[in-house]
Design a protein around this motif. Structure first.
Motif, short mmCIF file in Angstrom:
data_model
loop_
_atom_site.label_atom_id
_atom_site.label_comp_id
_atom_site.label_asym_id
_atom_site.label_seq_id
_atom_site.Cartn_x
_atom_site.Cartn_y
_atom_site.Cartn_z
N ALA A 186 -13.38 2.83 11.49
CA ALA A 186 -12.84 4.37 11.71
C ALA A 186 -12.17 5.04 11.20
N PHE A 187 -10.71 3.98 11.81
CA PHE A 187 -9.31 4.65 11.12
C PHE A 187 -9.41 4.97 9.83
N VAL A 188 -9.94 3.56 9.51
CA VAL A 188 -9.38 3.01 7.74
C VAL A 188 -11.01 4.05 6.74
N GLN A 189 -11.60 4.51 7.30
CA GLN A 189 -12.47 5.61 6.48
C GLN A 189 -11.50 6.68 6.38
N ARG A 190 -10.55 7.18 7.25
CA ARG A 190 -10.29 8.41 7.71
C ARG A 190 -8.88 9.07 6.52
N ALA A 191 -8.80 7.48 6.28
CA ALA A 191 -7.91 7.16 5.08
C ALA A 191 -8.16 6.63 3.81
N LEU A 192 -9.37 6.90 3.81
CA LEU A 192 -9.66 6.65 2.40
C LEU A 192 -9.73 8.06 1.20
N PRO A 193 -9.43 9.82 2.55
CA PRO A 193 -9.64 10.59 0.83
C PRO A 193 -8.34 10.87 1.46
N ALA A 194 -7.48 10.28 1.43
CA ALA A 194 -5.56 10.03 0.91
C ALA A 194 -5.87 8.78 0.10
N ALA A 195 -6.31 7.65 -0.19
CA ALA A 195 -6.03 6.63 -1.30
C ALA A 195 -6.74 7.75 -2.07
N LEU A 196 -7.68 8.26 -2.32
CA LEU A 196 -8.36 7.96 -3.74
C LEU A 196 -7.74 10.40 -4.26
N THR A 197 -7.93 11.07 -3.19
CA THR A 197 -7.89 11.84 -3.77
C THR A 197 -6.70 13.10 -3.76
N ALA A 198 -5.61 12.10 -2.91
CA ALA A 198 -4.40 13.55 -2.50
C ALA A 198 -3.55 12.88 -3.31
N PRO A 199 -3.12 14.50 -3.18
CA PRO A 199 -2.13 14.37 -4.19
C PRO A 199 -0.52 13.80 -4.85
N THR B 137 0.21 -1.16 0.09
CA THR B 137 -0.41 -0.16 0.08
C THR B 137 1.01 1.18 -0.59
N ALA B 138 0.59 2.26 -0.99
CA ALA B 138 1.19 3.61 -0.76
C ALA B 138 1.82 3.84 0.91
N ALA B 139 2.88 4.33 1.22
CA ALA B 139 2.90 4.86 2.07
C ALA B 139 2.41 6.38 2.63
N HIS B 140 1.29 6.95 1.90
CA HIS B 140 1.00 8.28 2.44
C HIS B 140 -0.42 7.50 2.33
N ILE B 141 -0.44 6.73 2.27
CA ILE B 141 -2.05 5.82 2.38
C ILE B 141 -1.71 5.30 4.26
N VAL B 142 -0.49 4.25 4.44
CA VAL B 142 -0.77 4.23 5.51
C VAL B 142 -0.42 5.50 6.37
N SER B 143 0.65 6.28 6.30
CA SER B 143 0.55 7.28 6.66
C SER B 143 -1.08 7.91 7.69
N ALA B 144 -1.89 8.02 6.46
CA ALA B 144 -3.20 9.12 6.97
C ALA B 144 -4.06 7.80 7.60
N MET B 145 -3.80 5.99 7.65
CA MET B 145 -4.62 5.26 9.06
C MET B 145 -4.13 5.45 10.53
N VAL B 146 -2.73 5.50 9.93
CA VAL B 146 -1.76 5.56 11.22
C VAL B 146 -2.15 6.99 12.13
N SER B 147 -1.94 7.97 11.26
CA SER B 147 -2.05 9.16 11.97
C SER B 147 -3.24 9.67 12.91
N SER B 148 -4.84 8.45 11.37
CA SER B 148 -6.19 8.21 12.36
C SER B 148 -6.47 7.46 13.34
N ALA B 149 -5.56 6.86 14.09
CA ALA B 149 -5.81 5.51 14.75
C ALA B 149 -5.61 6.36 16.04
N ARG B 150 -3.67 7.65 16.11
CA ARG B 150 -3.32 8.19 17.26
C ARG B 150 -4.31 8.97 16.88
N ASP B 151 -4.98 9.46 16.55
CA ASP B 151 -5.73 10.63 16.67
C ASP B 151 -7.16 10.50 17.08
#
Length: 407
Positions: A287-300, A61-75
């Protein structure tokens, strides 16, 4: 709405004895996971086994998607959400899918589910009464027919033939439409053949749907892995939107199989019924998977990553096609999408199940028998080119030697 959906909240009598129902007892037992288990058992004896049976990307999985998921869980995004998904995420994805599908999409139409199999399951439970018919591609993803039977429906296959590029014959498809037809499943790019629905066929399909009252489920599991240059979304945008359910998964397109990230875009009048089913089944996607979806679909970063990802599988496709076309007793319709090849090996004289068993036992290469995907898959095998190029080359070398010895 089916009777099963209307009575979800009604508890069964306390004295009822629960046992496995016939549809459950007859569910598919022979799957890619069963072949994987056989291959793993062989590998446990010390054999070098190359897995071409599973449709799972080997790339991470792309690193920026993983980072978004991990950050969401930590938040702290580790709690329940609304069953259909976090409203903020659904609103964000509604804009994305409105642009992609060329039609208005409200946040209420976007539902987040744990894996796209559940999209089909919910659609069937909502739309199909016992005896209703569902049109399915043959060959096609085996779970389609199993879930239709589990819902009490009747699977009706429409053939995809290699001689026609595995495109559906719309006249044949139309001949299978009856008063009991409730749903048509369309999968492009297609598992297991790698075919892509082309504009002329899509237009004929749209005309057919407009003449009848059934729904269409668009299985978009392999979105982004399309090498024809055809924009399938633009072609299928002419389907009546009130009759279309879009099933999206990031498993194949984003190398996220283990995330169980499924997305449904449903007509407004069905979305509420689907939400009732989600309330009573999966509760919600993590929930933390949901929060990573924008990174997966629309992040630059996603566009560049997706281009590299697709290019890697295109290169492996080209390697696989070149090698298979050079093998004795093999006929191939080159795949135009996904990450599968579906060669016809009937000229070997071996049934596809026997061919796959012998290939595994004698060479250590695991593939799927084509008959696992339906009657029209007989005489074929499915190869997933989801191994690194050196391992893929090794597997194709072994298969070539095996075929040469048979010949």
């Amino acid at each position: 709405m089916t009777e099963a959906l209307r009575t979800l909240a009604t508890p069964p009598p306390a004295s009822r004895v629960v046992s496995a129902q016939p549809p459950l007892r007859s569910l598919l037992r022979h799957s890619a996971f069963a072949v994987q288990r056989q291959a793993d058992e062989l590998a446990a004896t010390g054999r070098d086994v190359i897995h071409l049976e599973l449709g799972e990307p080997d790339l991470p999985t792309a690193a920026h998607i993983v980072s978004a998921m991990v950050s969401s869980a930590r938040d702290g995004w580790t709690h329940y959400t609304a069953p259909a998904g976090d409203p903020e995420i659904r609103q964000h994805l509604a804009g994305h899918y409105a642009r992609l599908l060329r039609m208005p999409v409200a946040a209420e139409q976007v539902l987040l589910v744990p894996g796209s199999n559940m999209v089909l399951h919910f659609a069937l439970l909502t739309l199909v009464a016992p005896g209703d018919e569902v049109l399915l591609p043959d060959p096609g993803f085996p779970v389609y027919a199993e879930l239709v039977r589990l819902a009490g429906g009747v699977p009706v296959s429409y053939p995809l033939r290699g001689t026609a590029g595995f495109a559906p014959d719309i006249a044949e498809l139309a001949a299978r439409v009856t008063a009991r037809t409730r749903l048509l499943v369309v999968n492009s790019p297609h598992n297991p053949t790698g075919a892509v629905l082309l504009p002329e066929t899509a237009r004929e399909l749209t005309d057919l749907v407009r003449r009848h009252s059934f729904y269409v489920l668009r299985d978009e599991a392999y979105r982004g892995l399309n090498w024809t240059g055809v924009d399938t979304d633009a072609v299928l945008a002419e389907l009546p939107p009130e009759r279309v359910i879009v099933s999206e998964t990031l498993s194949k397109s984003h190398a996220m199989c283990g995330w169980r990230a499924g997305i449904m875009v449903a007509p407004p009048h069905l979305a509420a019924d689907f939400t009732v089913l989600m309330t009573n089944t999966n509760c919600c996607m993590p929930a933390f998977v949901q929060r990573a979806l924008p990174a997966a679909l629309t992040a630059p970063e996603t566009a560049a990553w997706s281009a590299r990802y697709a290019a890697e599988y295109r290169a492996r496709r080209d390697l696989t096609v070149t090698r298979l076309l050079d093998m004795p007793s093999v006929r191939l319709t080159p795949p135009m999408g996904a990450f599968y090849a579906f060669p016809d090996i009937s000229d070997t004289g071996l049934p596809d199940v026997v061919f796959a068993q012998r290939l595994l036992a004698e060479t250590g290469v695991a593939v799927m028998p084509g008959s696992s995907y339906g009657r029209h898959g007989r005489g074929h095998v499915r190869l997933s080119f989801t191994q690194p190029p050196d391992r893929l080359t090794d597997a194709l070398d072994r298969m070539h030697r095996f075929l040469a010895e048979l010949a």
